[in-house]
Design a protein around this motif. Structure first.
Motif, PDB file in Angstrom:
ATOM      1  N   ALA A 274       7.535   6.091  -3.304  1.00 39.27           N
ATOM      2  CA  ALA A 274       6.870   7.521  -2.849  1.00 39.27           C
ATOM      3  C   ALA A 274       7.720   8.191  -1.793  1.00 39.27           C
ATOM      4  O   ALA A 274       8.405   7.316  -0.930  1.00 39.27           O
ATOM      5  N   ALA A 275       7.797   9.179  -1.682  1.00 37.92           N
ATOM      6  CA  ALA A 275       8.750   9.879  -1.017  1.00 37.92           C
ATOM      7  C   ALA A 275       8.134  10.106   0.461  1.00 37.92           C
ATOM      8  O   ALA A 275       8.873  10.268   1.590  1.00 37.92           O
ATOM      9  N   ALA A 276       6.949  10.074   0.699  1.00 32.10           N
ATOM     10  CA  ALA A 276       6.393   9.945   2.113  1.00 32.10           C
ATOM     11  C   ALA A 276       5.090   9.017   2.093  1.00 32.10           C
ATOM     12  O   ALA A 276       4.066   9.409   1.913  1.00 32.10           O
ATOM     13  N   PRO A 277       5.683   7.884   2.120  1.00 35.72           N
ATOM     14  CA  PRO A 277       4.508   6.890   2.650  1.00 35.72           C
ATOM     15  C   PRO A 277       3.581   7.213   3.684  1.00 35.72           C
ATOM     16  O   PRO A 277       4.068   7.378   4.957  1.00 35.72           O
ATOM     17  N   ARG A 278       2.330   7.182   3.694  1.00 33.91           N
ATOM     18  CA  ARG A 278       1.540   7.704   4.794  1.00 33.91           C
ATOM     19  C   ARG A 278       0.181   7.334   4.534  1.00 33.91           C
ATOM     20  O   ARG A 278      -0.479   7.002   3.507  1.00 33.91           O
ATOM     21  N   TYR A 279      -0.890   7.575   5.462  1.00 33.04           N
ATOM     22  CA  TYR A 279      -2.179   7.520   5.210  1.00 33.04           C
ATOM     23  C   TYR A 279      -2.501   8.849   5.181  1.00 33.04           C
ATOM     24  O   TYR A 279      -2.520   9.847   5.653  1.00 33.04           O
TER      25      TYR A 279
END
Length: 447
Positions: A274-279
């Motif tokens: 994932a390029a931008a791991p986030r919630y």
């Protein structure tokens, strides 16, 4: 608050955890309901392609129990109905209306006092009509709870120790006021409600000590309701208890207090791919690509629901009813060169044969199983990590020999389907899938 300690299990330390940031996505163009990932139902469609639907309109029911209803998470029209082999219904896709999305009212709003005074039978009918009854599931098979029965207890899991799940501090941050009415509604269904959280989250447990009944300490899957049931049950009757996850309790409360079908869900996007791991805050049944965004690997695999319990999702597909995380893992195209002679310093593994056993930092994970299927070598790894003291290798052999009674004696129905036995097996035997299939076959025989 009762303290419960589990002795077995295993915590994976993986790279790609969500950052301490949350993002609210714009409403997606399409939403879907995936009956193939709701266990044991046989859907009967009530719509066809092209039909107009509002949020909360009926899409399909369960043939075995038509009272169990599955409602539309979006307002617009039915864009597609996807079938799999043998005409198994896989997905109902809704194309949302960008402006003035229609929303159906399912009943009058209820305040906390009305929930407390509502007769149990009326509350059951309200949850069925509101489409949130499928969020309640029952042991030992983990199917949808029977609305005609009264459980001995309901277990509410506020936490999740499987990698890359949404922590309770996150999903309660903006919706904490819904927890109390949700738990009050559950107590109308059953007077015994066990609410538990990870004891390692001391601040969270102290803040919610008025509602938490058990603080569980241990490695994954100590958070699972089946593990807590295994440790606190006092009679065989409790094996038919119900369970529900923390985020789903909020959906139950929201439906009761607004009279509308709840559609908001907080997801975790994670993984080394994932390029931008986030919630990410979005809608039930949101498209995977909308949630994930950009990826940083050429051949990603979208694992929906968790790296140990999840399933491979279609990149063009949608999230299911129960899943709250999507993990993007690189899928190697070629085998590692001379992997047998490599020290494995960055290889996540339960075995201490690799140098990665000496590292304390999170390790990158791919879909590579690092080996091929072999015969069982009786290493005992699966029994070492099993949280409910099953001997998975012996249960597996009794299943292959079609010795049903022997597999039940080993504790087949206690299996919490955590996936650890398959993960730690050096012979790459799919123990978890075999035990789960055997449970399902036994349920079918008993029906």
């Amino acid at each position: 608050m009762i303290s419960v300690r589990t002795a077995k299990g295993y915590d994976l330390s993986l790279r790609g955890a969500p950052l301490e940031t949350s993002e609210r996505l714009a409403p997606p163009a399409t939403l879907a309901v995936l009956p193939e990932h709701v266990p044991f139902i046989k859907p009967r469609l009530t719509v066809k392609e092209g039909d107009r639907v509002a949020v909360g309109d009926l899409l399909f029911t369960d043939k075995a129990n038509p009272r169990i209803r599955f409602l539309s998470p979006g307002g617009g029209h039915v864009e597609a109905i996807h079938y799999g082999p043998r005409r198994v219904l896989r997905a109902v896709v809704i194309r949302r209306e960008a402006q003035n999305e229609p929303v159906k009212t399912l009943g009058p709003p209820m305040d906390l006092e009305e929930i407390d005074q509502c007769p149990r039978s009326d509350l059951v009918e309200r949850l069925l009509a509101g489409g949130v009854w499928p969020l309640l599931r029952a042991f030992p098979y983990r199917g949808i709870a029977d609305p005609e029965s009264v459980p001995p207890a309901i277990f509410v899991s506020l936490d999740a120790r499987e990698p890359f799940q949404v922590p309770p501090e996150r999903y309660l941050a903006n919706h904490g006021a819904l927890l109390t009415p949700g738990l009050r509604a559950l107590k109308r269904l059953c007077p015994v409600v066990h609410v538990y959280a990870d004891a390692a989250r001391r601040a969270f447990c102290d803040t919610h000590k008025d509602v938490i009944t058990h603080a569980v300490r241990g490695r994954y899957p100590a958070d699972d309701a089946g593990v807590l049931l295994f440790h606190v049950r006092q009679s065989p009757k409790e094996n038919s208890a119900w369970f529900i996850n923390g985020q789903d309790v909020l959906l139950v409360a929201q439906m009761l207090q607004t009279g509308q079908y709840p559609t908001e869900r907080l997801f975790a996007v994670a993984g080394t791919g994932a390029a931008a791991p986030r919630y990410v805050a979005s809608r039930l049944g949101a498209p995977l690509k909308d949630l994930v965004g950009e990826v940083r690997c050429q051949t990603p695999r979208y694992t929906v629901g968790g790296v140990l319990r999840g399933y491979a999702g279609d990149p063009e597909g949608h999230m299911g009813l129960y899943e709250t995380s999507v993990t993007v893992l690189p899928e190697p195209v070629e085998a590692d060169f001379l992997t047998l002679f490599r020290p494995g310093i960055d290889k996540p593994s339960y075995s201490r044969a690799f140098l990665s056993a000496l590292r304390r930092k999170p390790l990158p994970m791919t879909t590579n199983v690092n080996g091929g299927h072999r015969a069982c070598i009786a290493c005992g790894y699966c029994a070492d990590v099993c949280p409910v003291d099953i001997w998975p290798q012996m249960t597996f052999k009794s299943i292959l020999a079609e010795e049903v009674e022997e597999s039940l004696a080993h504790g087949l129905l206690d299996c919490v389907e955590c996936g650890l036995c398959s993960y730690v097996c050096p012979s790459k035997i799919e123990l978890a899938a075999t035990l789960q299939a055997a449970k399902h076959a036994y349920r079918k025989e008993q029906a």
